[in-house]
Design an enzyme around this catalytic site. Structure first.
Site, PDB file in Angstrom:
ATOM      1  N   SER A  69       0.824  -1.205   0.000  1.00 52.15           N
ATOM      2  CA  SER A  69       0.000   0.000   0.000  1.00 52.15           C
ATOM      3  C   SER A  69       0.860   1.258   0.000  1.00 52.15           C
ATOM      4  CB  SER A  69      -0.921  -0.010   1.220  1.00 52.15           C
ATOM      5  OG  SER A  69      -1.748   1.137   1.222  1.00 52.15           O
ATOM      6  N   GLU A 159      -1.929  10.361  11.117  1.00 55.28           N
ATOM      7  CA  GLU A 159      -3.146  11.041  10.676  1.00 55.28           C
ATOM      8  C   GLU A 159      -4.295  10.597  11.574  1.00 55.28           C
ATOM      9  OE1 GLU A 159      -5.181  11.812   6.447  1.00 55.28           O
ATOM     10  OE2 GLU A 159      -5.613   9.815   7.252  1.00 55.28           O
TER      11      GLU A 159
END
Length: 250
Positions: A69, A159
């Site tokens: 990813s 995040e």
């Protein structure tokens, strides 16, 4: 190029050797940063429960991007294939999602989390006040957390997304639809998603109003709650101690 040729490619072998260990270390550091944030959120949740008898956090989830990813995003963004460039260019390797009951709770959790001394705010995007064109709503905060290793502290980016239950439900459905259609969503579904976003927003507003009415109703006395957890025998002993102290002060 088949699998055997790809694995025998000297440039590919060199790249794997060069990137494997730094990438594994980077993922480890980001997992530790996620653990730090989860600990902070857990403490906040327990404090709210114990001191305020209210829990604004419904659910907390987390993830660290896998190697495929990360590399896929690096290639899509045209980032240099080096550990330094990846660390600087990808800010969502580590992610924490906090789901709250009400809109006011999302801002309260964000303010409390970002006020901590060891948290550095990189950026904050308020998609609740200013939703994306497709109706997406959430608070996004890019935070830098120190991860303390044997070699010293390593500033690491996490995040954090904070949203309500309704926002999270809508975002989950939107993600599944876009994944199914690989981004090419039919116009009628896009319109339906936009309508659903407004319905979710209306639900949030109505639930917030109901919540405020309940919260402003007469709450149980703090004294009554405190006494309620004490049994009669202990209460008698406390009363005797108070009387004894009062006689001693006369």
């Amino acid at each position: 190029m088949d699998d055997a040729d790809r694995l025998a490619d000297p440039s590919m072998i060199e790249f794997i050797r060069r990137i494997r260990d730094p990438l594994a270390r980077m993922q480890m550091e980001h997992q530790f940063a996620v653990d730090e944030v989860l600990t902070k959120v857990s403490i906040l949740r327990r404090e709210f429960l114990h001191l305020h008898r209210y829990n604004p956090i419904e659910h907390v989830g987390s993830r660290v991007k896998s190697t495929p990813s990360i590399l896929d995003k690096v290639l899509r963004r045209g980032i240099e294939l080096s550990p330094e460039a990846i660390r600087a260019g990808i800010t969502d390797i580590a992610g924490v999602r906090i789901t709250c009951s009400f809109i006011a709770d999302t801002y309260r959790i964000l303010d409390t989390l970002t006020a901590q001394a060891d948290v550095r705010v990189v950026t904050i995007k308020d998609y609740i006040a200013d939703p994306k064109p497709n109706g997406y709503k959430s608070l996004h905060a890019i935070l830098e957390i120190p991860v303390f290793l044997t070699t010293g502290p390593v500033p690491t980016i996490v995040e954090v997304q904070i949203r309500t239950i309704a926002m999270d439900f809508w975002a989950s459905l939107e993600h599944k639809i876009y994944y199914k259609y690989e981004g090419a969503v039919p116009a009628h579904l896009t319109a339906d998603l936009s309508d659903a976003a407004e319905v979710a927003a209306q639900l949030d507003r109505r639930m917030e109003h109901l919540h405020q009415e309940v919260r402003t109703a007469t709450p149980p006395s703090d004294d009554a709650v405190a006494i309620d957890v004490l049994d009669e025998k202990l209460l008698r002993r406390i009363r005797e101690r108070i009387r004894h102290q009062q006689r001693g002060n006369e």
